[in-house]
Enzyme design. Structure first.
Site, PDB file in Angstrom:
ATOM      1  N   GLU A 139      23.239  78.956 -26.320  1.00 34.85           N
ATOM      2  CA  GLU A 139      24.039  78.625 -25.134  1.00 34.85           C
ATOM      3  C   GLU A 139      23.212  78.533 -23.850  1.00 34.85           C
ATOM      4  O   GLU A 139      23.646  78.967 -22.783  1.00 34.85           O
ATOM      5  CB  GLU A 139      25.190  79.631 -24.976  1.00 34.85           C
ATOM      6  CG  GLU A 139      26.161  79.597 -26.152  1.00 34.85           C
ATOM      7  CD  GLU A 139      27.313  80.574 -26.009  1.00 34.85           C
ATOM      8  OE1 GLU A 139      27.158  81.587 -25.295  1.00 34.85           O
ATOM      9  OE2 GLU A 139      28.360  80.330 -26.638  1.00 34.85           O
ATOM     10  N   LEU A 140      22.038  77.984 -23.959  1.00 29.51           N
ATOM     11  CA  LEU A 140      21.203  77.768 -22.778  1.00 29.51           C
ATOM     12  C   LEU A 140      21.821  76.681 -21.900  1.00 29.51           C
ATOM     13  O   LEU A 140      22.125  75.581 -22.374  1.00 29.51           O
ATOM     14  CB  LEU A 140      19.792  77.355 -23.200  1.00 29.51           C
ATOM     15  CG  LEU A 140      18.858  76.882 -22.083  1.00 29.51           C
ATOM     16  CD1 LEU A 140      18.569  78.020 -21.104  1.00 29.51           C
ATOM     17  CD2 LEU A 140      17.566  76.326 -22.678  1.00 29.51           C
TER      18      LEU A 140
END
Length: 534
Positions: free
Chosen positions: A310-311
């Protein structure tokens, strides 16, 4: 009322069929079973071992205390003919606990002979759990007995993990030890400790003491000695403890004590999960090198989880410093992510650890080191692509215990989601390279979980996952598993795990049973040192 009647008869039929097809009430179900004809009364059990081992001695003490849950039954008559000796033969005194350790065992129970034979103490631990489940209590005459049987058993997968999240809610050390009890009873062998995330940094660092400014409270911090106790206690169940420090995303908590570590992006900062590390700053990698060099010796496992999920790369491009650096380097956001993972590989090599990541870097176009173990949380189709690319993989997408609808199916009663977990075989719809699946992990994200409700949210639903990862692929019929799991969840509750029922029944317990969030055995400081140093 009609629903209850139908359920009662369904369970009754399942019990009758199950006795023919799966005659043992054991979870996870063993690989090979040969039933004997005798049923042996028992009032006392002495466990003996051919090796000296502090680690295994704890396991022997644990099960000796668990064999007879009702203290109104005598189990100490030295000369009673129903007193038995369980002889454990272990062929190696090597206590190394790493991926792939031999957990197989042979267990033979016959009149006047009670034998466990195994290559390692960890196989012996699995055998003791099976032996415990074979002991039955008869309420009518207040007695115990054990079925004659010959079992040859081993796990289907060498990696049977459970992810515990102590970042979104701090979970005290004693509760983690209690969790380890429940995982060990179900033959999980990995505690994936998601220890840090965006909302809190609850880990003591002597190198960077300001990191714990990111903890919820000064009292919500794990010390080095806490971690050592967790790792040692887990070893007495043959459970490896693998930490996860989730980077480069979800890094806001790192920046509370050291703001120079994280990106600045006002448009994204409203959601704390959006803040990543500042990878344009060379000092960020120096910091990670020093911190991981301090922390990794506390965890003896060869694997180390670095997250990667989830960057939000938009935060990088909004930060002027990072954007200027990317422009100077000629980097796209994928190139920048690749640069980070390459540097992280060098750090992992320096601390002699193999990296685990979630599948997000691959989804983003990053080429990971071929040795990287990829944990797949997204879908089976992503899993197939990762396997085809040659990576070893762990399956998690089917086993999210925080979900009300884990597999798109809606049940009248929430606990029946165990059936979805049970039916989720790691190889379903996998057409090639399934040998690259090392196993899987259940996950319990902790947005709405702490020590108060962890047990009742996890158990008995996770029992289905435990069996799916241990037992033969052919052991997959929900109706046959139900009576066995029903009995096992009752047994877990008698051991102090708040595992509830799946159908109407009666689970006899001691009147004074109190559920406490504490381990069933307390290790002394000297035992912790001996276990960790062996």
């Amino acid at each position: 009322m009609m629903k209850e009647i139908v359920l009662f008869f369904a369970v009754l039929v399942a019990i009758v069929i199950g006795q023919a097809n799966q005659p043992l009430n054991v979870v996870p179900y063993p690989q090979q079973v040969e039933m004997g004809s005798c049923n042996i009364p028992v009032t006392s059990i002495l466990i003996t071992s051919n090796i000296e081992s502090t680690t295994f001695s704890v396991s022997m003490e644990r099960y000796t205390n668990l064999f007879f849950p009702f203290n109104n039954v005598s189990n100490s008559e030295e000369n009673d003919s129903s007193s038995i000796t369980l002889e454990v033969t272990i062929y190696s005194d090597d206590e190394t606990l790493q991926f792939g350790i031999d957990e197989s065992y042979n267990l033979v129970i016959q009149e006047e002979s009670y034998q466990i034979k195994t290559a390692t103490i960890y196989g012996a631990m699995r055998a003791l759990e099976t032996f415990k489940q074979l002991i039955t209590y008869n309420q009518l005459d207040n007695s115990y007995s054990i079925q004659c049987v010959s079992i040859s058993d081993y796990p289907r997968y060498p990696w049977r993990g459970f992810m515990v999240d102590t970042a979104r809610h701090f979970i005290p050390k004693n509760m983690i030890l209690h969790m380890i009890d429940s995982l060990g009873f179900s033959k999980f062998n990995v505690l994936h400790w998601h220890i840090v995330d965006a909302v809190s940094f609850p880990v003591e660092s002597t190198t960077y003491p300001n990191l714990t400014k990111g903890a919820f409270s000064p009292s919500a911090v794990f010390s080095h000695s806490d971690i050592e106790e967790v790792v040692a206690y887990a070893k007495t169940y043959g459970i490896r403890v693998i930490p996860e420090f989730d980077i480069p995303g979800h890094a806001a908590a790192w920046g509370i004590g050291y703001p120079e570590l994280v990106a600045t992006c006002p448009d994204y900062a409203a959601n704390v999960n959006n803040i990543p590390l500042d990878i344009s700053n060379p000092n960020t990698f120096t910091f990670l090198q020093n911190f991981f060099s301090e922390i990794s010796p506390l965890f003896f496992d060869n694997y180390f989880h670095t997250g990667g999920d989830e960057l939000v790369t938009g935060c990088w491009t909004e930060d002027p410093t990072i954007l200027n650096w990317m422009t100077k380097m000629g980097f796209s956001t994928t190139d920048a992510f690749q640069y980070f993972e390459n540097n992280l590989d060098n750090i992992m090599k320096s601390i002699n650890r193999t990296k685990i990541t979630w599948n997000d870097p691959i989804d983003y176009g990053v080429q990971l080191n071929p040795e990287t173990l990829v944990q797949v949380w997204s879908s089976g189709s992503d899993l197939q692509g990762i396997l085809n690319s040659g990576y070893k993989a762990l399956v998690s997408f089917a086993w999210y215990l925080d979900k009300q609808v884990p597999d798109g199916k809606i049940h009248y009663e929430w606990q029946d989601t165990w059936q979805d977990f049970y039916a989720a075989d790691p190889t379903v719809n996998i057409t090639s390279n399934s040998n690259n699946i090392l196993g899987g992990e259940a996950t319990m994200w902790a947005e709405q979980i702490n020590q108060v409700n962890w047990d009742v949210r996890v158990w008995p639903r996770a029992i289905g996952i435990a069996e799916r990862l241990w037992s033969s692929q052919s052991i997959n019929t929900v109706s046959l598993a139900l009576p066995r799991i029903g009995q096992f969840t009752c047994d877990l509750s008698r051991r102090g795990i708040q595992s509830g029922p799946l159908f109407p029944d009666y689970c006899p317990m001691q009147d004074d049973l109190v559920f406490t969030m504490k381990p069933n055995i307390k290790l002394s400081n000297s035992e912790i040192k001996l276990i960790l140093n062996k």
